[in-house]
Enzyme design. Sequence first.
Site: not given
Ligand code: NAD
Length: 262
Positions: A72-73, A98, A164, A168
């Site tokens: 858990d980060v 990430n 959010y 970021k």
């Molecule tokens: P996702 O939900 O598909 O994947 C996120 C992963 O993080 C999952 O495997 C989850 O289990 C893990 N996770 C969640 N909380 C955690 C914790 N406390 N400790 C360890 N792992 C944890 O989401 P995504 O879209 O792949 O998001 C990844 C990153 O990209 C995030 O930081 C998100 O804010 C960023 N992001 C996503 C988008 C988008 O449109 N999807 C856009 C910009 C930025």
Amino acid sequence: MGTTSYDFSNEVVVVTGGSSGIGRAIALRFGESGATVVNADIDEETKDPGGELPTHRAIEERDGDAEFVRTDVSDPDDLVAVIEAARDFGGVDVMVNNAGIYIDRPFREVTPEEFDKIHTVNVRGVYFGSQLAANDMIERGEPGSIINTASISSNVAQPGQVHYDSTKGAVQMITRGAALELAEHGIRVNAVAPGVIATEIMEGWSKGATDAIKNEELVKRPPIGRAGVPEDIAGPAVFLASDDADYITGTLLDVDGGWQIF
Ligand code: NAD
């Protein structure tokens, strides 16, 4: 045309949130590039549609080396354990912070608990992930690279996302500030800033993202005309960690299909 091949053999890459979405795509790409990958996620199983194998197993299937460490980060002790696990392979060379969560809520309705939750994962996780990896690299005398996942939300406000966006925005400044302090140690710190990417971060999002863009249901379409997919972020992340990016630090690389042009 074609994709670039990088050689990360003998390098250890930690990816937080590597089980699903963007983190999984980044982890798989580093695995294909020869890195030993440590996936640090709260869940071992992937949420991705059609993603049968957990990330570390998928990398091993392709003859790569990988490990899963339940993490858990938001808990720095968990991050210490991940850095120690990476030491078993020689020590972290690339730290990809990430993991992130999203809560859809108007500004006036966000509770202190929701505010704290999103900040402990999205900000504290990136801050201490960067700090602990940097200290380990400096202690071992092996400077590497840190990649954070920022967002278009690092720069642009959108309705229902103040809590959010503030996480970021913080990731952007952690990236720049840490880059400033760590440059003298030879450690580069950069971020990818994804646009609208079809993942499960919002429940069910991946199933409807591309259709929503085609049907112009989103407030704004990226000029490239499609939702991004996680693989769109993987190449840029690997590039930022590579020697090709040796003179790049403190940068947010927008990977958003042109979303911020207008
Ligand atoms: P996702 O939900 O598909 O994947 C996120 C992963 O993080 C999952 O495997 C989850 O289990 C893990 N996770 C969640 N909380 C955690 C914790 N406390 N400790 C360890 N792992 C944890 O989401 P995504 O879209 O792949 O998001 C990844 C990153 O990209 C995030 O930081 C998100 O804010 C960023 N992001 C996503 C988008 C988008 O449109 N999807 C856009 C910009 C930025």
